[in-house]
Design a protein around this motif. Structure first.
Motif, PDB file in Angstrom:
ATOM      1  N   SER A 121      20.342  15.540  18.988  1.00 46.65           N
ATOM      2  CA  SER A 121      20.115  16.983  18.844  1.00 46.65           C
ATOM      3  C   SER A 121      19.184  17.284  17.671  1.00 46.65           C
ATOM      4  O   SER A 121      18.481  18.302  17.678  1.00 46.65           O
ATOM      5  N   ASP A 145      26.161  12.821  21.312  1.00 46.51           N
ATOM      6  CA  ASP A 145      25.029  13.242  20.505  1.00 46.51           C
ATOM      7  C   ASP A 145      24.559  12.097  19.599  1.00 46.51           C
ATOM      8  O   ASP A 145      23.382  11.963  19.324  1.00 46.51           O
ATOM      9  N   ASP A 183      10.660  14.017  26.737  1.00 49.98           N
ATOM     10  CA  ASP A 183       9.483  14.852  27.012  1.00 49.98           C
ATOM     11  C   ASP A 183       8.189  14.043  26.834  1.00 49.98           C
ATOM     12  O   ASP A 183       7.294  14.401  26.073  1.00 49.98           O
ATOM     13  N   LYS A 225      20.630  17.958  25.066  1.00 48.82           N
ATOM     14  CA  LYS A 225      21.233  18.463  26.302  1.00 48.82           C
ATOM     15  C   LYS A 225      22.472  17.644  26.689  1.00 48.82           C
ATOM     16  O   LYS A 225      22.493  16.428  26.564  1.00 48.82           O
ATOM     17  N   TYR A 226      23.485  18.342  27.152  1.00 49.23           N
ATOM     18  CA  TYR A 226      24.773  17.811  27.614  1.00 49.23           C
ATOM     19  C   TYR A 226      25.685  17.336  26.491  1.00 49.23           C
ATOM     20  O   TYR A 226      26.774  16.831  26.755  1.00 49.23           O
ATOM     21  N   ASP A 253      14.037  17.799  28.674  1.00 50.65           N
ATOM     22  CA  ASP A 253      15.320  17.903  27.965  1.00 50.65           C
ATOM     23  C   ASP A 253      15.609  16.719  27.052  1.00 50.65           C
ATOM     24  O   ASP A 253      16.464  16.810  26.177  1.00 50.65           O
ATOM     25  N   PHE A 254      14.909  15.610  27.267  1.00 55.60           N
ATOM     26  CA  PHE A 254      15.182  14.415  26.478  1.00 55.60           C
ATOM     27  C   PHE A 254      13.918  13.949  25.751  1.00 55.60           C
ATOM     28  O   PHE A 254      13.568  14.496  24.730  1.00 55.60           O
TER      29      PHE A 254
END
Length: 192
Positions: A166, A179, A98, A172-173, A95-96
């Motif tokens: 993003s 962001d 990777d 995510k979140y 999610d971040f």
């Protein structure tokens, strides 16, 4: 001495005097023990979280006389340091960052902008999680001098930019976890 010999001697003297102004670019190797990219973001509005990467390599080319330069940095994304081992693993997840698929992040400059004798902005491409976006680093301080301990030419700088996570597939979140991410880099490099 005849006229031709005097003219040739004058030319040689004037070229010798001009030689320092024709200095060549110098390549500096990033000092990993004094170079730390950091990132900060809002955590639910409660606080600004600050983390860093512990392993960075690369080079900087700097030509003070020509007022040109270039920057090529590679960050080991697996060296992320949040101050908490469990969160380090979380940030390295899909999610971040990777890091299983994208173990490094890179910045390669396309242009260095000078004001007087010092760089003030570095335009380039940031690649994070396999996505490349143009960014501009604002240089807040710059120093070029002989390193007092190593007795070699050295440079140092502090610079920052702001990106949207993003945009790099790591949103995510958001918007609860901010962001917008500010990336700061404290860099030192030693002449090769």
């Amino acid at each position: 001495m005849n006229f031709m010999q005097k003219s040739l001697a004058a030319l040689v003297v004037s070229l010798a005097a001009a030689a320092p102004a024709l200095a060549a670019p110098v390549t500096y190797t990033v000092d990993n023990t004094h170079t730390f990219p950091r990132f900060s973001y809002s955590h639910f509005g409660y606080s600004t979280q600050l983390s860093r990467f512990d392993t960075t390599r690369g080079s900087v080319v700097f030509d003070a006389a020509a007022k040109t330069g270039s920057v090529d940095i590679t960050i080991d994304a697996k060296s992320v340091n949040t101050g908490y081992a469990t969160f380090n693993e979380h940030i390295q997840g899909e999610d971040f960052l990777d890091t299983a698929k994208f173990p490094t992040a890179t910045f390669k400059s396309t242009k260095v902008i000078f004001k007087g004798d010092k760089p003030v902005k570095v335009e380039g491409n940031l690649t994070l999680k396999g996505v490349t976006k143009p960014v501009t680093l604002t240089v807040t301080s710059f120093q070029s001098m002989a390193h007092p301990m190593l007795k070699k030419p050295a440079i140092g700088a502090n610079a920052f930019t702001v990106v949207k996570r993003s945009d790099f597939g790591a949103g995510k979140y958001a918007p609860y976890v901010g962001d917008e991410v500010r990336i700061d880099i404290a860099l030192e490099a030693i002449a090769e």
